[in-house]
Structures are given as C-alpha cells and as structure tokens.
Write an enzyme that holds these catalytic residues in place. Structure first.
Site, short mmCIF file in Angstrom:
data_model
loop_
_atom_site.label_atom_id
_atom_site.label_comp_id
_atom_site.label_asym_id
_atom_site.label_seq_id
_atom_site.Cartn_x
_atom_site.Cartn_y
_atom_site.Cartn_z
N HIS A 413 0.81 -1.23 0.00
CA HIS A 413 0.00 0.00 0.00
C HIS A 413 0.85 1.27 0.00
O HIS A 413 0.31 2.38 -0.12
CB HIS A 413 -0.94 0.00 1.21
CG HIS A 413 -2.22 0.73 0.97
ND1 HIS A 413 -2.48 1.47 -0.16
CD2 HIS A 413 -3.34 0.85 1.72
CE1 HIS A 413 -3.68 2.01 -0.10
NE2 HIS A 413 -4.23 1.65 1.04
N ASP A 417 -2.31 1.57 -4.52
CA ASP A 417 -3.56 1.88 -3.81
C ASP A 417 -4.64 0.86 -4.17
O ASP A 417 -4.49 0.05 -5.09
CB ASP A 417 -4.02 3.30 -4.16
CG ASP A 417 -3.06 4.36 -3.63
OD1 ASP A 417 -2.47 4.13 -2.56
OD2 ASP A 417 -2.92 5.40 -4.29
#
Length: 441
Positions: A413, A417
């Site tokens: 992350h 995304d």
C-alpha cells in the site's frame, strides 16, 4: 594419471561464496562426467556442483560447513591425461571469470567505504547463541564490524537472528550517526524507552517435540518477517468463472500430453492472463528503492513451489510475456520438477517481478499471501470448485453449475492503492472469463 582441480563455479549475479552442506562423493570414490559431487548453499539457493570430468576423488579441500569463494578449488580429482590441456583451459577461463567478478566486487566495496580508515574486523563465527549467515559474515568483514559489535545488533530474524536487512540498517545508522558507541551513550543521556513486556519463555513439557529449523526455513522466516515489516499489506479478492477454461483443458489435455509429454495444467493459462494484466497495469510490475519507484520492463513471473521437505522456493519464468501457452506449460513443468528435486540454478530463482502462489493445489479457496520482496504484489490462486451461479442468457437469468475460482491479490500500500490493486485482479479475472475456447495449443 593427471590431476583436475574442481572449482566452485559462478552461481549467478551477486553470489560470491557458498557453504558446503554435504559431500556426495568421498575420497576414493569414482565420479562420472556431469555427476554431482558436492551440495552447497548460498543465501539465494541450495544447489549441487557437478564434475565436468570423469575421475576419482583424490583430495577434498573444502570441508562440510566451510565457506568457499567463487573460483576456489574445492577438490582434486585423478583423471586420464589425454584431455588435460582442454581441461586446464576450461579451468583457466573459470578462474579468470571468478577473478574478474571478485575484483569488481572489491572495487564496488572500496567505492562504498567511508573516507576514514577502518580497521578490519576479526573473523566472524557463529556459536550456540548467535548464528550468522555467510552473507552477514561477509558484510561484517568488509565493513570492519567486529564479533563483539555484531553481537550488539538486534536481529529481526527467527530466534533474533541478524539478517542482511539488519546489518545494512546498522551500517546506515552508523554512517548517519544514529548508531553510537557505548562510551558516547554513557556521556550523552538519552530518553528512556517505554518498557515493553517480554514474552515469557516457552515451556516445553514431556509431550512436546522440539524441531530445529533447517537453513532454508530460517531464510524463509527472515524473508517473510522482512516483507511484513517493510510493506503495509492490503488484499483484494475477485471470483472468476473458469468454466470455459475447464472445458477447454478437458478437451485438449490428453492430446497435449501425448504430443509433448507434458501435463497441461491451469497454471500456464493463469500466468498468461496475469502477464496480459501486467501489460495493462505496468505499475504493478515495480519495486521500491527508498522514495523511488523502479518500473521493471521485463515481466518475470515467479511461481511459489512446495518442496518435499516442506520448505518453499520460487522459481522464476524470465520474460514470461514471450511464451505462448505451450511454451509456458513446458517452462512451468520443468521449473516445478527441478524445484521439487533441488536442481534449480541460482539464477532461476532471481529477478522475479511478480509472484503467484497456487494455494488451490492444497484445496484452499482463499488466502492472503505475503509479498515476495522487493516486489510489490503477489496473487494467490484458489481451488477451482463447482458452484450454483446465476447465468445470463438471451432468455433471461438462469441458475447453472459453474466452475469458480477466487483470486487473492496482496499488494504494497505504499505504492499500490486500492484502485490499482483492485482493478488489476479484476482484469486478470476478465482475461480468464473471456478465454478463447476455439484456440488450439
């Protein structure tokens, strides 16, 4: 009779030494050409060293658990004398390549050294309380870290073992002044850290069995802990309809095996779909270097493979986008077989840019795999199971029996995304569901 010097061959980029784990042949044993003589281990892979010539083992120069450098003489064989000239030439070329690699490594190390003089550290050794891999020992030697200093480094590996990442972080802290000597610590008060409760030691009863981790399990443990500490993991899941693929494979698998001698599994079809999706979303095929994103032009797909000893290894299909389905099937079967029999070359587990974990082979339908650093994403392939599902037809919706499979996508992350991670796994499912049943193989 003539003598032949068996050298430790080049083991791939970045590998400069190996530890002898077992001698398959002993002094006095006869060795055939290309027969394995000794088992070795590096920080990347376990492997065998075959003899380029036939002969008899006269002397073993590097004993079990000792470390040898690339190009070092490991054993001496007695051989027939007529081919001596060509063998000496071959050895000279091997030694020359090893020397060039060693000189290059030394030049790089010299460029990386700080300007001040560093007193070389004494030889680093492992003991019952501190185990150091050959790579950690090598880094400590080159950077002038003494045995006592190395023992002060907090390890993040299994049983607090010092990993490559730990020693590199320590060196970085030392350069920036974050690491201080004991004297400096005494002179400069520091704010006490919060007290953290230490877990109580495990209590082993008479009904417990204690199993020591083998070398590969320790490496896997270090790698997994490092990955979780490095990358914030997020997972997305998509269910793909595999009915068309199941029907197509059932139609072609017997003919394919008869023609090629290879089994036609679902994996080459899945790899092909993932490769297509990577081309659509190239920012999945990246790695992270500090605050820089490295976009990889080559698509090198690793496939996690379970070994008979219970450990895991990840052979890599280099340039997977350049193979058709038949080529992928042959390549995957070959790598998987040699992974299970411990016959992979070091370069065949290096350079991966994306990894697949086939959890479906164990009957699992969902999983949250750990990213294979320094990659940023990994996909787990679940078992294909029959399910009742809604099927859209020109005459309306119907309930039908379909073959379904879950795709579990874990990603870093920091740089991937939810939108990118989710769209990627959805695109893989779309390629699988739109598989062309009319194609041949």
């Amino acid at each position: 009779m003539a003598e032949y010097k068996l050298l430790l061959p080049a083991m791939g980029e970045g590998v400069m030494e190996a530890t002898v784990t077992n001698w398959i042949k002993n002094v006095g044993d006869h060795v055939e050409e290309d027969e394995s003589v000794v088992e070795i281990a590096t920080d990347k892979v376990d492997s065998d060293v075959p003899s380029p010539v036939a002969g008899v083992i006269k002397e073993i120069l590097v004993q079990k658990d000792q470390v040898a450098q690339i190009g070092q003489v490991m054993a001496i064989l007695e051989i027939e004398g007529e081919d001596l000239a060509s063998q000496e030439t071959q050895q000279a070329v091997t030694a020359e390549k090893a020397a060039e690699a060693a000189n290059l490594q030394k030049e790089i190390a010299e460029l990386q050294k700080p300007l001040e003089d560093i007193t070389p550290a004494a030889k680093i050794s492992s003991d019952d309380n501190h185990f150091y891999s050959p790579l950690v020992k090598s880094i400590a030697q080159k950077e002038g870290i003494s045995q006592e200093e190395l023992q002060q480094i907090s390890g993040t590996g299994a049983n607090s073992r010092v990993t490559k990442a730990d020693i590199q972080q320590y060196l970085q802290d030392r350069k920036t002044g974050a690491a201080t000597s004991n004297q400096a610590t005494k002179e400069k008060p520091i704010t006490p850290k919060p007290v953290v409760a230490t877990p109580a030691p495990a209590i082993h009863t008479g009904n417990s069995e204690i199993i020591e981790m083998d070398r590969m399990r320790k490496l896997i443990a270090d790698h997994m802990v490092h990955s979780v500490q490095t990358a914030p993991h997020v997972s997305s899941f998509v269910e793909a309809d595999m009915t068309a693929i199941v029907n197509w494979r059932n139609q072609h698998k017997n003919q394919f095996q008869k023609r090629t001698g290879e089994k036609l599994t679902f994996m080459p079809i899945i790899v092909e779909a993932i490769v297509k999706a990577i081309k659509d979303f190239p920012l999945i095929n990246i790695s992270v270097d500090g605050d820089k994103i490295i976009v990889k032009k080559n698509i090198n797909v690793g496939i996690a493979t379970a070994r008979p000893d219970g450990n895991l290894i990840v052979p890599v299909i280099k340039n997977a986008d350049q193979y058709n389905l038949g080529g992928l099937a042959g390549k995957i079967n070959d790598l998987a077989e040699r992974a299970r029999t411990n016959n992979l070359k070091p370069e065949e587990i290096q350079g991966g840019t994306y990894t697949i974990s086939n959890i479906g082979s164990f009957g699992n339908i969902l999983g949250t795999p750990i990213i294979n650093q320094p990659q940023v994403a990994i996909m787990a392939i679940g078992a294909i199971v029959k399910k009742p599902a809604v099927v859209e037809t020109p005459h309306g919706d119907m309930i039908g029996i379909r073959h379904k499979m879950y795709l579990s996508h874990s990603y870093d992350h920091r740089v991937v995304d939810g939108a990118l991670g989710g769209m990627f796994v959805k695109r893989v499912a779309e390629y699988l569901e739109n598989f062309d049943e009319e194609q041949d193989i």
